[in-house]
Scaffold this motif. Structure first.
Motif, PDB file in Angstrom:
ATOM      1  N   ILE A 181       0.866  -1.178   0.000  1.00 46.44           N
ATOM      2  CA  ILE A 181       0.000   0.000   0.000  1.00 46.44           C
ATOM      3  C   ILE A 181       0.904   1.230   0.000  1.00 46.44           C
ATOM      4  O   ILE A 181       1.747   1.387   0.893  1.00 46.44           O
ATOM      5  N   VAL A 182       0.745   2.071  -0.991  1.00 44.84           N
ATOM      6  CA  VAL A 182       1.541   3.289  -1.109  1.00 44.84           C
ATOM      7  C   VAL A 182       0.596   4.481  -1.016  1.00 44.84           C
ATOM      8  O   VAL A 182      -0.468   4.505  -1.651  1.00 44.84           O
ATOM      9  N   GLY A 183       0.978   5.460  -0.203  1.00 49.34           N
ATOM     10  CA  GLY A 183       0.162   6.654  -0.023  1.00 49.34           C
ATOM     11  C   GLY A 183       0.793   7.862  -0.687  1.00 49.34           C
ATOM     12  O   GLY A 183       1.998   8.096  -0.567  1.00 49.34           O
ATOM     13  N   VAL A 184      -0.027   8.627  -1.404  1.00 45.97           N
ATOM     14  CA  VAL A 184       0.391   9.897  -2.002  1.00 45.97           C
ATOM     15  C   VAL A 184      -0.246  11.005  -1.178  1.00 45.97           C
ATOM     16  O   VAL A 184      -1.472  11.024  -1.005  1.00 45.97           O
ATOM     17  N   VAL A 185       0.569  11.920  -0.675  1.00 41.01           N
ATOM     18  CA  VAL A 185       0.086  12.912   0.278  1.00 41.01           C
ATOM     19  C   VAL A 185       0.461  14.309  -0.188  1.00 41.01           C
ATOM     20  O   VAL A 185       1.594  14.563  -0.609  1.00 41.01           O
TER      21      VAL A 185
ATOM     22  N   VAL B 103      -2.169  -1.397  -3.828  1.00 39.42           N
ATOM     23  CA  VAL B 103      -3.044  -0.253  -3.563  1.00 39.42           C
ATOM     24  C   VAL B 103      -2.237   1.032  -3.600  1.00 39.42           C
ATOM     25  O   VAL B 103      -1.202   1.154  -2.934  1.00 39.42           O
ATOM     26  N   LEU B 104      -2.715   1.994  -4.385  1.00 45.27           N
ATOM     27  CA  LEU B 104      -2.152   3.342  -4.414  1.00 45.27           C
ATOM     28  C   LEU B 104      -3.262   4.301  -4.021  1.00 45.27           C
ATOM     29  O   LEU B 104      -4.305   4.350  -4.679  1.00 45.27           O
ATOM     30  N   LEU B 105      -3.060   5.031  -2.916  1.00 42.29           N
ATOM     31  CA  LEU B 105      -4.125   5.894  -2.412  1.00 42.29           C
ATOM     32  C   LEU B 105      -3.604   7.287  -2.098  1.00 42.29           C
ATOM     33  O   LEU B 105      -2.427   7.484  -1.790  1.00 42.29           O
TER      34      LEU B 105
END
Length: 506
Positions: A288-292, A456-458
């Motif tokens: 799971i990678v988060g873009v912030v 998952v990219l969120l």
């Protein structure tokens, strides 16, 4: 009840034994609480806990079946919202109610129970200016159109409207749901200003961090009843969550159980004119990678571009080694990339259709036979998808619009899940408007999907969620990536520093 806010004489709002029944169904039962002057009270509970019904009674939308309500020691029987407003109770709803083509001045007086026929008087201007100053909008002109304000400024304008109405109790329903961290700080500052002015605040939120950062006390509702009221300092986070969902929850953020696998999504030089420049990322199976980033940073826009929803997006993107055609949602879906929107009502679920239909909506070609949809096969596939995301199969017949935000989000995620053919799942604000208990279930679902080989990219503006959930974080500022960090290398403070001051972070 007495506390640090004063004696029993300082009670601003007192409710005793409130109940509301619709036929044989009790929406709330025996609800009692005291709110003191200058107190910020968090009101927490899962969807269906009774919060909305209580707020509707406090604001005159519903009449209670039983119980009493006192404001500043005076017994009140509200016949309508105007009565509640005159008594000093004002609601700032989750959905903004501003008239975009009216000025700030006119919006402040819109809906005021005692608004003068001629609103643009010297006195109304002075009151408007004082209200704006109190919530941090000192530089906002009275003649500015509401549509020209930033999202956070519109939220603050809603709060200022409550001050113009002489609110002694302001009810804020999810006031930060669509805001960035910096904008949230402005709302927090406004609430603290209200507290200093002895205005009492009921603060409804699904973000646990806000309870502990802002509120003095917390009331927890479950199944229509108050199950606890305590000072925030005496309420451990784990205990708060257990009270809300009615059971012990050991891991809100389940850890990764597998090592990242092969590259499933490879993005090089993603570009959207005036929005994103030089966005590069590799997403591997099982992670799971988060873009912030703040609103306008390009974080959510990058997710939408990869989902094929931005027609002028350009870049070299491959999925499973095959080139992805940007700007074409059907081609993106066919490649194994699925998208869960932040806007459930408009893009996430079909509110008037059943949960069953929502779950299979993206795979009708698999379900149909000679142009028909066999009920048995549709039901079997829907039940399987429901089990994968923790949705109660007995509720598959219900219209999505009758479900809680958490269950609607489960439908949107379930539509993307496929254990036989793992793929890439793109998400914007995966738990916006979802109660804390349902959030934990969604986090567990995402981990299970990753265990099955999905990636998952969120994008999320909830930094507590990002730090707890993701394996890797990508920070953005003004359309560019400014940092990439593996789990264990980032904190909320470090992320906030990068997304608000990229020059120093670099």
């Amino acid at each position: 009840m007495t506390n640090e806010h004063g004696s029993a004489e300082s009670v601003r709002l007192s409710v005793r034994g409130l109940a509301k029944r619709f036929g044989s169904i009790a929406a709330i039962e025996d609800v009692s609480l005291d709110l003191h002057q200058g107190e910020v009270r968090a009101l927490c509970g899962g969807n269906g806990a009774g919060k909305s019904t209580l707020v509707k009674i406090l604001t005159g939308v519903l009449a209670p079946s039983e119980g009493t309500l006192d404001v500043d020691g005076r017994r009140c029987n509200f016949r309508n919202p105007i009565d509640a407003q005159r008594a000093g109770l004002t609601l700032v709803a989750q959905e903004l109610s501003l008239a975009p083509d009216l000025s700030v001045h006119d919006n402040l007086w819109l809906g005021h129970a005692s608004a003068p026929f001629v609103r643009r008087t010297a006195k109304s201007a002075v009151m408007a200016r004082e209200a704006l100053d109190a919530v941090g909008l000192e530089s906002t002109g009275l003649d500015v159109k509401a549509r020209d304000l930033a999202l956070a400024e519109r939220q603050l304008l809603e709060i200022a409207r409550g001050l113009v109405r002489n609110a002694s109790v302001l009810i804020l329903d999810e006031p930060t749901a669509t805001l960035s961290e910096r904008e949230i700080d402005k709302v927090f500052d406004a609430v603290r200003q209200l507290k200093a002015r002895k205005c009492s605040v009921i603060y409804i939120t699904h973000r646990m961090g806000e309870v502990y950062d802002l509120c003095d006390s917390v009331t927890v509702m479950r199944n229509g009843r108050v199950v606890a009221t305590q000072p925030v300092a005496e309420m451990p986070r784990d205990r708060l969550l257990e009270l809300m969902i009615g059971r012990e929850l050991t891991d809100v953020y389940p850890p990764a159980t597998r090592q990242p696998g092969e590259v499933m999504l490879d993005v090089s030089d993603l570009h959207v004119p005036k929005t994103i420049e030089g966005f590069d990322i590799q997403l591997r199976a099982g992670e799971i990678v988060g873009v912030v980033g703040q609103i306008g940073s390009g974080a959510t826009e990058s997710i939408r571009a990869l989902a094929g929803l931005v027609h002028n997006a350009r870049g070299d993107v491959t999925v499973g080694g095959r080139k992805l055609r940007l700007g074409m949602p059907a081609a993106v879906l066919k490649s194994g990339v699925r998208f869960v929107s932040e806007d459930r009502a408009s893009e996430g679920v079909f509110l008037d259709m059943s949960a069953r239909t929502n779950l299979v909506a993206a795979r009708l070609d698999e379900v149909s036979s000679k142009g028909l949809l066999p009920a048995g096969r549709l039901g079997r596939i829907a039940s399987l998808l429901a089990q994968q995301v923790g949705f109660d199969p007995s509720r598959l017949h219900l219209a999505a619009g009758r479900l809680s935000g958490g269950n609607q989000q489960k439908l949107a995620i379930g539509r993307c899940s496929d254990r036989q053919i793992p793929g890439v799942i793109l998400m914007n604000e995966p738990t916006r408007g979802v109660d804390m208990g349902a959030r934990a279930e969604i986090y567990q679902t995402l981990r299970r999907l990753c265990d099955d080989g999905n990636a998952v990219l969120l994008a999320s503006t909830d930094l507590e969620e990002v730090v707890g959930l993701v394996d890797r974080v990508v920070t953005m500022f003004r359309g560019r990536i400014v940092g990439v960090h593996e789990r264990g290398e980032f904190t909320e403070t470090a992320i906030l520093s990068e997304i608000t001051n990229a020059q120093e972070a670099a």
